[in-house]
Design an enzyme around this catalytic site. Structure first.
Site, PDB file in Angstrom:
ATOM      1  N   LYS A 126      23.020  32.335  34.756  1.00  0.00           N
ATOM      2  CA  LYS A 126      23.402  33.735  34.516  1.00  0.00           C
ATOM      3  C   LYS A 126      23.951  33.825  33.104  1.00  0.00           C
ATOM      4  CE  LYS A 126      27.645  36.038  35.975  1.00  0.00           C
ATOM      5  NZ  LYS A 126      28.506  36.304  37.151  1.00  0.00           N
TER       6      LYS A 126
ATOM      7  N   GLY B  32      32.908  33.651  40.719  1.00  0.00           N
ATOM      8  CA  GLY B  32      34.076  32.898  40.284  1.00  0.00           C
ATOM      9  C   GLY B  32      34.868  33.700  39.267  1.00  0.00           C
TER      10      GLY B  32
ATOM     11  N   GLU C  74      23.467  42.133  37.077  1.00  0.00           N
ATOM     12  CA  GLU C  74      24.772  42.233  37.746  1.00  0.00           C
ATOM     13  C   GLU C  74      25.643  43.315  37.107  1.00  0.00           C
ATOM     14  OE1 GLU C  74      26.560  38.397  38.331  1.00  0.00           O
ATOM     15  OE2 GLU C  74      28.575  39.194  38.613  1.00  0.00           O
TER      16      GLU C  74
ATOM     17  N   ASP D 187      29.146  43.491  41.619  1.00  0.00           N
ATOM     18  CA  ASP D 187      30.324  42.626  41.613  1.00  0.00           C
ATOM     19  C   ASP D 187      31.547  43.544  41.698  1.00  0.00           C
ATOM     20  OD1 ASP D 187      32.539  41.137  40.760  1.00  0.00           O
ATOM     21  OD2 ASP D 187      31.538  40.127  39.125  1.00  0.00           O
TER      22      ASP D 187
ATOM     23  N   LYS E  83      33.594  37.839  45.513  1.00  0.00           N
ATOM     24  CA  LYS E  83      34.738  37.050  45.078  1.00  0.00           C
ATOM     25  C   LYS E  83      35.824  37.379  46.080  1.00  0.00           C
ATOM     26  CE  LYS E  83      33.425  37.533  40.242  1.00  0.00           C
ATOM     27  NZ  LYS E  83      33.643  38.306  39.018  1.00  0.00           N
TER      28      LYS E  83
ATOM     29  N   ASP F 176      24.619  39.463  33.487  1.00  0.00           N
ATOM     30  CA  ASP F 176      25.815  40.164  33.982  1.00  0.00           C
ATOM     31  C   ASP F 176      26.406  41.030  32.871  1.00  0.00           C
ATOM     32  OD1 ASP F 176      28.123  40.995  35.240  1.00  0.00           O
ATOM     33  OD2 ASP F 176      28.939  38.981  35.602  1.00  0.00           O
TER      34      ASP F 176
ATOM     35  N   SER G 212      27.560  30.481  35.025  1.00  0.00           N
ATOM     36  CA  SER G 212      27.758  31.736  34.307  1.00  0.00           C
ATOM     37  C   SER G 212      28.097  31.394  32.863  1.00  0.00           C
ATOM     38  CB  SER G 212      28.907  32.515  34.963  1.00  0.00           C
ATOM     39  OG  SER G 212      29.243  33.647  34.186  1.00  0.00           O
TER      40      SER G 212
ATOM     41  N   LYS H 136      25.853  36.296  30.295  1.00  0.00           N
ATOM     42  CA  LYS H 136      26.604  37.525  30.103  1.00  0.00           C
ATOM     43  C   LYS H 136      25.910  38.331  29.007  1.00  0.00           C
ATOM     44  CE  LYS H 136      30.225  36.871  32.789  1.00  0.00           C
ATOM     45  NZ  LYS H 136      30.663  37.821  33.825  1.00  0.00           N
TER      46      LYS H 136
HETATM   47  O1  OSB Z   1      31.844  39.021  36.220  1.00  0.00           O
HETATM   48  O2  OSB Z   1      31.440  37.278  37.337  1.00  0.00           O
HETATM   49  C1  OSB Z   1      32.124  37.869  36.488  1.00  0.00           C
HETATM   50  C2  OSB Z   1      34.691  35.460  34.972  1.00  0.00           C
HETATM   51  C3  OSB Z   1      35.778  36.290  34.842  1.00  0.00           C
HETATM   52  C4  OSB Z   1      35.655  37.613  35.203  1.00  0.00           C
HETATM   53  C5  OSB Z   1      34.450  38.108  35.691  1.00  0.00           C
HETATM   54  C6  OSB Z   1      33.361  37.264  35.854  1.00  0.00           C
HETATM   55  C7  OSB Z   1      33.470  35.931  35.452  1.00  0.00           C
HETATM   56  C8  OSB Z   1      32.363  34.982  35.490  1.00  0.00           C
HETATM   57  C9  OSB Z   1      32.725  33.520  35.492  1.00  0.00           C
HETATM   58  O3  OSB Z   1      31.202  35.296  35.451  1.00  0.00           O
HETATM   59  C10 OSB Z   1      32.335  32.805  36.718  1.00  0.00           C
HETATM   60  C11 OSB Z   1      32.986  31.441  36.744  1.00  0.00           C
HETATM   61  O4  OSB Z   1      32.376  30.514  36.214  1.00  0.00           O
HETATM   62  O5  OSB Z   1      34.096  31.316  37.285  1.00  0.00           O
HETATM   63 MG    MG Z   2      30.205  39.618  37.391  1.00  0.00          MG
END
Ligand code: OSB
Ligand code: MG
Length: 361
Positions: A156, A285, A208, A233, A257, A183, A131, A158
């Site tokens: 992925k 994560g 996402e 999510d 998660k 995402d 991510s 953001k």
């Molecule tokens: O939306 O998946 C998410 C991190 C913090 C809060 C939300 C998200 C995320 C990540 C990071 O996408 C995923 C990771 O590498 O831990």
């Molecule tokens: Mg997410």
């Protein structure tokens, strides 16, 4: 007799992590330790210092654990029994999950079995994606290239409102064939369908959480109006929401998660619901330390988890982690620890050093 301690730790992140809701430069979270019967069990609460991802933060989680859940855990119930007894507390899934997973570690250690085996049929490895936080477009493309060289199986990126098209187009132009997703962390509304429809041409694996953190109905509508599959999510905050998401047709894919849905018992249930409905599922994560990461990787090794998750190796996040045996990624896979429970060897001295405050619960 058992004792529960809670440490608030702060670890600097190697690189800042920007999402549509804010920028993280450190991982500031609660580490739980349960001692009893000669066993030391650990877990991590995925809440952070702010309530931007969901309404929980470290302060609300600390309050719920200390004043409501801690006493239930001290009797060392099974994770299922704990959830049953904790059901009088409404919501606060991150707090509940921290305690529930603590008990998974405890009981796995008592049975001398690795956690991934306790969870059911294990593939013996997790498929790993990355991510990538928001950055300037040129830098994003460069970091995607580096991640692919490291062997990540899915990228992925953001996105944020108004900049989604340029980022995804630039990454796709450089890497036409890779498994790619985006995402949004809930930054769009139903009035933004035209923006999201423009992403359809980039053949994303999924988009996402485009809409509100608690929404299902508008996601179901959006899903009919764009061709990119929808991954939820934030909206999947419980087993019940997972059932309803498929009932109304709001999702093709679910990012689980454990912290968001009250722990591993509920995660296993949601995995089964998603696959029964012909959806796809992967493990996300929350920038966890090695402790939270070990739970995610054990779960991501489950046979029914069919997509690569956001479970990068520890070295992506921290120069030094609070475990002595960080995960190593090889050809895009990570093998779960084989020791009893989460199998992480805690670096107690470094954990102390990184602790801002601690409490006996
Ligand atoms: O939306 O998946 C998410 C991190 C913090 C809060 C939300 C998200 C995320 C990540 C990071 O996408 C995923 C990771 O590498 O831990
Ligand atoms: Mg997410």
């Amino acid at each position: 007799m058992s004792t529960l301690t809670i440490n608030l730790v702060r670890l600097p992140l190697l690189s800042r992590f920007k999402t549509s809701f804010g920028t993280e430069t450190q991982r500031c979270g609660l580490i739980l330790r349960l001692r009893g019967d000669g066993i030391a069990a650990y877990s991590e609460c995925v809440a952070s210092s702010n309530p931007y991802y969901s309404y929980e933060d470290n302060d609300t989680a600390l309050h719920i654990i200390r004043d409501h859940l801690g006493k239930v855990a001290r009797g060392l119930p099974s994770p299922g029994e704990f959830l049953e007894r904790a059901s009088t507390v409404k919501g606060h899934n991150m707090a509940k999950a921290a305690v529930e997973m603590l008990l998974w570690d405890f009981h796995s250690k008592r049975k001398m079995k690795p956690l991934h085996r306790m969870l059911g049929e294990s593939k013996g490895h997790a498929d790993v994606g990355i991510s990538l936080g928001i950055d300037r477009t040129g830098l994003m493309v460069k970091r995607v290239g580096e991640a692919l060289k490291r062997g990540y199986k899915r990228i992925k990126v953001k996105i944020e409102k108004g900049k989604e098209y340029d980022i995804v187009r630039a990454v796709r132009a450089s890497f036409p064939e890779i498994p790619l997703s985006a995402d949004a962390n809930a930054c769009y509304s139903v009035r933004d369908v035209h923006l999201l429809r423009r992403l359809d041409r980039f053949n994303l694996l999924y988009l996402e959480q485009p809409l509100d953190h608690d929404d299902l109905i508008y996601h179901a509508r959006l899903r009919k109006e764009i061709s990119t599959p929808i991954c939820l999510d934030e909206s999947i905050s419980s087993v019940d929401k997972a059932l309803k998401a498929f009932e109304v047709g709001a999702a093709d894919v679910v990012n689980i998660k454990p912290g968001r849905i009250g722990g591993l018992t509920n995660s296993l249930e949601v995995i089964r619901i998603v696959r029964k409905n012909k959806g796809h599922v992967w493990i996300g994560g929350m920038l966890e330390t090695g402790i939270g990461r070990s739970f995610n990787i054990a779960l991501a090794s489950h046979r029914l988890v069919d997509y690569a998750g956001d479970t990068s190796p520890n070295e992506k996040y921290f120069e030094r982690d609070i475990v002595k045996n960080p995960f190593v990624m090889d050809s895009g896979i990570i093998r779960p620890n084989t020791g009893p429970g989460i199998g992480s060897e805690i670096d107690e001295r470094f954990l102390e050093k990184m602790t801002i405050r601690s409490w006996a619960a």
